[in-house]
Design a protein around this motif. Structure first.
Motif, PDB file in Angstrom:
ATOM      1  N   HIS A  40       1.173  -8.838   9.407  1.00 28.08           N
ATOM      2  CA  HIS A  40       0.680  -9.326   8.110  1.00 28.08           C
ATOM      3  C   HIS A  40       1.073 -10.792   7.947  1.00 28.08           C
ATOM      4  CE1 HIS A  40       0.921  -4.911   6.511  1.00 28.08           C
ATOM      5  NE2 HIS A  40       0.250  -5.024   7.633  1.00 28.08           N
ATOM      6  N   ARG A  41       0.107 -11.609   7.565  1.00 26.36           N
ATOM      7  CA  ARG A  41       0.386 -13.048   7.398  1.00 26.36           C
ATOM      8  C   ARG A  41       0.404 -13.449   5.925  1.00 26.36           C
ATOM      9  NH1 ARG A  41      -0.108 -15.770  12.388  1.00 26.36           N
ATOM     10  NH2 ARG A  41       0.521 -17.546  11.127  1.00 26.36           N
ATOM     11  N   GLY A  71      -0.920  -3.107  -1.602  1.00 24.96           N
ATOM     12  CA  GLY A  71      -1.424  -4.475  -1.747  1.00 24.96           C
ATOM     13  C   GLY A  71      -2.348  -4.833  -0.604  1.00 24.96           C
ATOM     14  N   GLU A  72      -3.249  -5.770  -0.873  1.00 27.39           N
ATOM     15  CA  GLU A  72      -4.164  -6.255   0.161  1.00 27.39           C
ATOM     16  C   GLU A  72      -3.468  -7.328   0.994  1.00 27.39           C
ATOM     17  OE1 GLU A  72      -8.299  -7.041  -0.616  1.00 27.39           O
ATOM     18  OE2 GLU A  72      -8.140  -4.998   0.148  1.00 27.39           O
ATOM     19  N   CYS A  73      -3.751  -7.312   2.291  1.00 27.61           N
ATOM     20  CA  CYS A  73      -3.147  -8.289   3.193  1.00 27.61           C
ATOM     21  C   CYS A  73      -4.216  -8.954   4.035  1.00 27.61           C
ATOM     22  CB  CYS A  73      -2.184  -7.610   4.170  1.00 27.61           C
ATOM     23  SG  CYS A  73      -0.833  -6.761   3.370  1.00 27.61           S
ATOM     24  N   VAL A  74      -3.917 -10.175   4.459  1.00 30.11           N
ATOM     25  CA  VAL A  74      -4.641 -10.795   5.565  1.00 30.11           C
ATOM     26  C   VAL A  74      -3.684 -10.754   6.750  1.00 30.11           C
ATOM     27  CG1 VAL A  74      -5.377 -13.029   6.455  1.00 30.11           C
ATOM     28  CG2 VAL A  74      -6.290 -12.187   4.288  1.00 30.11           C
ATOM     29  N   ALA A  75      -4.178 -10.276   7.883  1.00 28.85           N
ATOM     30  CA  ALA A  75      -3.287 -10.009   9.015  1.00 28.85           C
ATOM     31  C   ALA A  75      -3.932 -10.430  10.329  1.00 28.85           C
ATOM     32  CB  ALA A  75      -2.953  -8.513   9.051  1.00 28.85           C
ATOM     33  N   GLU A  76      -3.071 -10.572  11.343  1.00 31.25           N
ATOM     34  CA  GLU A  76      -3.522 -10.912  12.686  1.00 31.25           C
ATOM     35  C   GLU A  76      -3.378  -9.666  13.552  1.00 31.25           C
ATOM     36  OE1 GLU A  76      -1.310 -14.359  13.835  1.00 31.25           O
ATOM     37  OE2 GLU A  76      -2.583 -14.639  15.591  1.00 31.25           O
ATOM     38  N   VAL A  77      -4.362  -9.409  14.412  1.00 38.45           N
ATOM     39  CA  VAL A  77      -4.300  -8.251  15.311  1.00 38.45           C
ATOM     40  C   VAL A  77      -3.392  -8.601  16.493  1.00 38.45           C
ATOM     41  CG1 VAL A  77      -5.644  -6.759  16.843  1.00 38.45           C
ATOM     42  CG2 VAL A  77      -6.601  -7.463  14.620  1.00 38.45           C
ATOM     43  N   HIS A 120      -7.110 -18.859   5.429  1.00 37.93           N
ATOM     44  CA  HIS A 120      -7.227 -17.392   5.522  1.00 37.93           C
ATOM     45  C   HIS A 120      -6.817 -16.696   4.226  1.00 37.93           C
ATOM     46  CE1 HIS A 120      -7.252 -17.946  10.017  1.00 37.93           C
ATOM     47  NE2 HIS A 120      -8.217 -17.066   9.836  1.00 37.93           N
ATOM     48  N   SER A 121      -5.861 -17.277   3.502  1.00 31.27           N
ATOM     49  CA  SER A 121      -5.387 -16.650   2.267  1.00 31.27           C
ATOM     50  C   SER A 121      -6.494 -16.563   1.217  1.00 31.27           C
ATOM     51  CB  SER A 121      -4.206 -17.441   1.703  1.00 31.27           C
ATOM     52  OG  SER A 121      -4.550 -18.816   1.591  1.00 31.27           O
ATOM     53  N   ALA A 122      -7.534 -17.410   1.315  1.00 32.34           N
ATOM     54  CA  ALA A 122      -8.621 -17.392   0.324  1.00 32.34           C
ATOM     55  C   ALA A 122      -9.371 -16.053   0.330  1.00 32.34           C
ATOM     56  CB  ALA A 122      -9.604 -18.530   0.578  1.00 32.34           C
ATOM     57  N   TYR A 123      -9.265 -15.298   1.446  1.00 36.34           N
ATOM     58  CA  TYR A 123      -9.934 -13.988   1.489  1.00 36.34           C
ATOM     59  C   TYR A 123      -9.178 -12.934   0.672  1.00 36.34           C
ATOM     60  CZ  TYR A 123     -12.932 -16.201   4.847  1.00 36.34           C
ATOM     61  OH  TYR A 123     -13.827 -17.070   5.428  1.00 36.34           O
ATOM     62  N   LEU A 124      -8.033 -13.328   0.096  1.00 34.78           N
ATOM     63  CA  LEU A 124      -7.331 -12.455  -0.857  1.00 34.78           C
ATOM     64  C   LEU A 124      -7.591 -12.897  -2.292  1.00 34.78           C
ATOM     65  CD1 LEU A 124      -3.881 -12.171   0.955  1.00 34.78           C
ATOM     66  CD2 LEU A 124      -5.716 -10.471   0.890  1.00 34.78           C
ATOM     67  N   GLY A 125      -8.175 -14.081  -2.469  1.00 34.53           N
ATOM     68  CA  GLY A 125      -8.366 -14.627  -3.810  1.00 34.53           C
ATOM     69  C   GLY A 125      -9.810 -14.937  -4.083  1.00 34.53           C
ATOM     70  N   VAL A 126     -10.158 -16.209  -3.948  1.00 33.54           N
ATOM     71  CA  VAL A 126     -11.495 -16.646  -4.373  1.00 33.54           C
ATOM     72  C   VAL A 126     -12.609 -15.922  -3.614  1.00 33.54           C
ATOM     73  CG1 VAL A 126     -11.399 -18.694  -2.863  1.00 33.54           C
ATOM     74  CG2 VAL A 126     -12.937 -18.691  -4.820  1.00 33.54           C
ATOM     75  N   LEU A 127     -12.428 -15.633  -2.317  1.00 35.78           N
ATOM     76  CA  LEU A 127     -13.469 -14.898  -1.570  1.00 35.78           C
ATOM     77  C   LEU A 127     -13.099 -13.431  -1.374  1.00 35.78           C
ATOM     78  CD1 LEU A 127     -14.616 -17.466   1.162  1.00 35.78           C
ATOM     79  CD2 LEU A 127     -15.617 -16.980  -1.087  1.00 35.78           C
ATOM     80  N   GLY A 128     -12.099 -12.954  -2.100  1.00 36.43           N
ATOM     81  CA  GLY A 128     -11.657 -11.570  -1.957  1.00 36.43           C
ATOM     82  C   GLY A 128     -11.894 -10.773  -3.227  1.00 36.43           C
ATOM     83  N   ARG A 322       4.018 -16.578 -15.167  1.00 37.54           N
ATOM     84  CA  ARG A 322       4.735 -17.630 -14.437  1.00 37.54           C
ATOM     85  C   ARG A 322       3.954 -18.121 -13.224  1.00 37.54           C
ATOM     86  NH1 ARG A 322       9.907 -15.393 -12.837  1.00 37.54           N
ATOM     87  NH2 ARG A 322       9.966 -13.666 -14.312  1.00 37.54           N
ATOM     88  N   ASN A 323       2.930 -17.364 -12.782  1.00 38.65           N
ATOM     89  CA  ASN A 323       2.084 -17.863 -11.680  1.00 38.65           C
ATOM     90  C   ASN A 323       1.077 -18.861 -12.231  1.00 38.65           C
ATOM     91  OD1 ASN A 323       0.678 -15.694 -13.061  1.00 38.65           O
ATOM     92  ND2 ASN A 323      -0.908 -15.942 -11.507  1.00 38.65           N
ATOM     93  N   PHE A 324       0.665 -19.783 -11.370  1.00 38.15           N
ATOM     94  CA  PHE A 324      -0.358 -20.762 -11.747  1.00 38.15           C
ATOM     95  C   PHE A 324      -1.353 -20.754 -10.590  1.00 38.15           C
ATOM     96  CE2 PHE A 324      -0.924 -25.453 -13.346  1.00 38.15           C
ATOM     97  CZ  PHE A 324      -2.297 -25.236 -13.472  1.00 38.15           C
ATOM     98  N   GLY A 325      -2.380 -19.911 -10.698  1.00 32.65           N
ATOM     99  CA  GLY A 325      -3.334 -19.718  -9.609  1.00 32.65           C
ATOM    100  C   GLY A 325      -3.120 -18.372  -8.942  1.00 32.65           C
ATOM    101  N   LYS A 326      -3.954 -18.079  -7.939  1.00 33.32           N
ATOM    102  CA  LYS A 326      -3.873 -16.781  -7.241  1.00 33.32           C
ATOM    103  C   LYS A 326      -2.529 -16.645  -6.549  1.00 33.32           C
ATOM    104  CE  LYS A 326      -4.896 -12.932  -5.336  1.00 33.32           C
ATOM    105  NZ  LYS A 326      -3.600 -12.359  -5.760  1.00 33.32           N
ATOM    106  N   LEU A 327      -1.801 -15.591  -6.898  1.00 26.47           N
ATOM    107  CA  LEU A 327      -0.454 -15.403  -6.359  1.00 26.47           C
ATOM    108  C   LEU A 327      -0.517 -14.750  -4.978  1.00 26.47           C
ATOM    109  CD1 LEU A 327       2.577 -15.625  -6.833  1.00 26.47           C
ATOM    110  CD2 LEU A 327       2.472 -13.474  -8.091  1.00 26.47           C
ATOM    111  N   ILE A 328       0.059 -15.437  -3.995  1.00 26.02           N
ATOM    112  CA  ILE A 328       0.009 -15.002  -2.595  1.00 26.02           C
ATOM    113  C   ILE A 328       1.428 -15.078  -2.022  1.00 26.02           C
ATOM    114  CG2 ILE A 328      -0.840 -15.653  -0.276  1.00 26.02           C
ATOM    115  CD1 ILE A 328      -3.242 -15.035  -1.831  1.00 26.02           C
ATOM    116  N   ILE A 329       1.810 -14.059  -1.270  1.00 28.31           N
ATOM    117  CA  ILE A 329       3.066 -14.139  -0.519  1.00 28.31           C
ATOM    118  C   ILE A 329       2.724 -14.513   0.918  1.00 28.31           C
ATOM    119  CG2 ILE A 329       5.040 -12.825   0.342  1.00 28.31           C
ATOM    120  CD1 ILE A 329       5.220 -13.183  -2.647  1.00 28.31           C
ATOM    121  N   ARG A 330       3.371 -15.579   1.425  1.00 29.67           N
ATOM    122  CA  ARG A 330       3.174 -15.956   2.835  1.00 29.67           C
ATOM    123  C   ARG A 330       4.297 -15.317   3.645  1.00 29.67           C
ATOM    124  NH1 ARG A 330       1.900 -21.893   3.250  1.00 29.67           N
ATOM    125  NH2 ARG A 330       3.927 -22.071   2.231  1.00 29.67           N
ATOM    126  N   LEU A 331       3.911 -14.524   4.652  1.00 32.97           N
ATOM    127  CA  LEU A 331       4.913 -13.777   5.418  1.00 32.97           C
ATOM    128  C   LEU A 331       5.262 -14.513   6.710  1.00 32.97           C
ATOM    129  CD1 LEU A 331       2.841 -10.863   4.483  1.00 32.97           C
ATOM    130  CD2 LEU A 331       5.274 -10.534   4.346  1.00 32.97           C
TER     131      LEU A 331
END
Ligand code: NDP
Length: 331
Positions: A40-41, A71-77, A120-128, A322-331
């Protein structure tokens, strides 16, 4: 190597705290037939997760106590036992608050390896999921017409920011509502809304000044005091895309609601919706949203927090603005 996970330890009575989560290290998952091993990235943190922490009847089952937070993730195979995927591919899937997982290929959506012009994170927010939610709520429920006054709450957020920009493209006069001067400035100056009102001030008075002729479409993300200020200002035959009420997610018991008799008096159409009931909208929005992003006609903002261990605190903050924009955790 081991797999870090964040589990649901206890169910909160109202506001979640660190004591409701537990971080553990478990054995690395082993992919079976048809499965792929994922690293998971990025992890998406979204308001709906608060509902999954409660054991109450809802449109989705709760996370079991001791279960991995959803939760939804963007990940690498990393490894593949599925014909459709190879090591190095990027995917999106509902894989939870953890570092790695083994997933069946049929549950994953393949993403462009290079991101296709967006991070890639945009596929969890604006394009997700949040972007698709905005698309469904505006086009299928709000049904905006040129000249309509379109009001959207949580306007700097993942859903609201996109909803208002889509409504602008339909020729509406778009008024956002957000918390604080900095968020309001961003919504107006960077997202291009016609105005943005601070709900921490006298919102009723600000709405009267910004839309003296009333409101045709309300995209509801917040509920509570914001909803109370907006509803009486709806015009006859208005539409309300009832997307969520994040201001009430930590409130138990629920406070007495606003006077909904306005729905009858103004002949309003109010329709709640869940984005997962609109499977056909996802590819449509991904194509349309990506084209607007490439042209610079759609803007988005991410609030990126580093490290899975920060997920509980970041999620608690999401429910308090407290978030300002789409909240994403970078792993
Ligand atoms: P955001 O990124 O907008 O984050 C939540 C925002 O809500 C905060 O930043 C804050 O913004 C605002 N907020 C929080 N508490 C309060 C409060 N007490 N009063 C007023 N505003 C508050 O989240 P999303 O864009 O991901 O989600 C927005 C809404 O959409 C939520 O209600 C969510 O549940 C819903 N949703 C519904 C879906 C569906 O299918 N129906 C799918 C996806 C999301 P500020 O500081 O500006 O107040």
């Amino acid at each position: 190597m081991s797999n870090p996970q964040i589990l649901l330890k206890a169910r909160p009575k109202d506001r979640p705290g660190p004591e409701h989560f537990e971080r553990v290290e478990t054995a690395m998952p082993v992919p079976g037939r048809g499965e792929v091993l994922l690293r998971h990235r990025f992890l998406s943190l979204d308001p709906y997760m608060r509902g999954r922490m409660d054991d109450t009847a809802s449109y989705a089952a709760p996370v079991p106590l001791g279960g991995v937070m959803e939760g939804e993730c963007v990940a690498e195979v990393l490894e593949s036992h599925h014909d459709g995927f190879a090591p190095g591919d990027w995917v999106r899937g509902a894989r939870g608050w953890q570092g790695f997982s083994a997933a069946h290929g049929s549950s994953l959506v393949k993403l462009p390896k290079d991101g296709g012009g967006v991070p890639h994170s945009a596929y969890l927010g604006v394009l997700g999921m949040p972007g698709t939610t905005a698309w469904v709520g505006v086009t299928e429920i709000g049904r905006p017409k040129p000249g309509d006054v379109f009001v959207v709450s949580a306007a700097s957020g993942a859903v609201g920011g996109v909803a208002g920009q889509i409504a602008k493209k339909y020729g509406c006069r778009v008024i956002g509502i957000a918390g604080g001067a900095e968020k309001c400035r961003y919504v107006k100056e960077e997202l291009g809304f016609d105005d943005c009102l601070d709900h921490r001030g006298d919102l009723a008075r600000a709405l009267d000044a910004a839309c003296p002729e009333g409101i045709d479409v309300y995209f509801e993300n917040v509920g509570g005091a914001v909803q109370e200020a907006v509803l009486p200002r709806m015009r006859a035959f208005g539409r309300i895309a009832f997307c969520g009420t994040v201001a009430t997610y930590n409130t138990r018991p629920l406070p007495p609601g606003p006077n909904l008799s306005v729905l009858v008096r103004r002949k309003l159409m109010l329709q709640g919706f869940i984005v997962s009931d609109h499977p056909n909208a996802w590819p449509v929005w991904r194509e349309r949203g990506a084209a607007w992003l490439r042209d610079g006609a759609l803007k988005f903002r991410e609030h990126v927090v580093d490290g899975l261990d920060q997920a509980p605190e970041a999620f608690i903050g999401l429910l308090e603005g407290r978030n300002f924009g789409k909240l994403i955790i970078r792993l």
